[in-house]
Enzyme design. Structure first.
Site, mmCIF file in Angstrom:
data_model
loop_
_atom_site.group_PDB
_atom_site.id
_atom_site.type_symbol
_atom_site.label_atom_id
_atom_site.label_comp_id
_atom_site.label_asym_id
_atom_site.label_seq_id
_atom_site.Cartn_x
_atom_site.Cartn_y
_atom_site.Cartn_z
ATOM 1 C CG HIS A 1 12.458 -1.810 -2.314
ATOM 2 N ND1 HIS A 1 11.310 -1.062 -2.420
ATOM 3 C CD2 HIS A 1 13.333 -1.258 -3.170
ATOM 4 C CE1 HIS A 1 11.497 -0.100 -3.297
ATOM 5 N NE2 HIS A 1 12.713 -0.198 -3.772
ATOM 6 C CB SER B 1 11.446 2.024 -0.881
ATOM 7 O OG SER B 1 10.576 3.100 -1.153
ATOM 8 C CE LYS C 1 4.039 1.268 3.578
ATOM 9 N NZ LYS C 1 4.008 0.161 2.640
ATOM 10 C CD GLU D 1 6.716 3.485 1.302
ATOM 11 O OE1 GLU D 1 7.707 3.663 2.007
ATOM 12 O OE2 GLU D 1 6.206 2.362 1.130
ATOM 13 C CB VAL E 1 -0.980 0.004 1.208
ATOM 14 C CG1 VAL E 1 -1.892 -1.214 1.152
ATOM 15 C CG2 VAL E 1 -0.257 0.067 2.527
#
Length: 77
Positions: A55, A34, A12, A7, A5
């Site tokens: 990632h 990331s 999250k 950042e 989803v």
């Protein structure tokens, strides 16, 4: 389970919390973040020992790579 989803830490955490209640005990949780370390999410899953960052990226055309970070790479704010 790989979460991917936007950042947004709150989103999250919400995803990890909800899936932590519903997923089988053997489920491994991964975030495709990331910018956010998994250490900020793992407690919300209810199984921090089964959480990691993963990632995906393509540094060269045609060469698929993935970074996988687990317990050794934990960082706490």
């Amino acid at each position: 389970m790989i979460e991917a989803v936007p950042e947004n830490l709150a989103v999250k955490i919400e995803i990890f919390t909800e899936l932590g209640k519903k997923a089988p005990a053997k489920t491994i949780f991964a975030t495709n973040s990331s910018t956010l370390p998994v250490s900020l999410l793992e407690e919300s899953s209810g199984r921090p020992e089964k959480c990691l960052n993963i990632h995906f990226y393509m540094p060269l055309q045609g060469m698929n790579m993935a970074d996988v970070m687990g317990e050794i790479a934990r960082c706490r704010p």
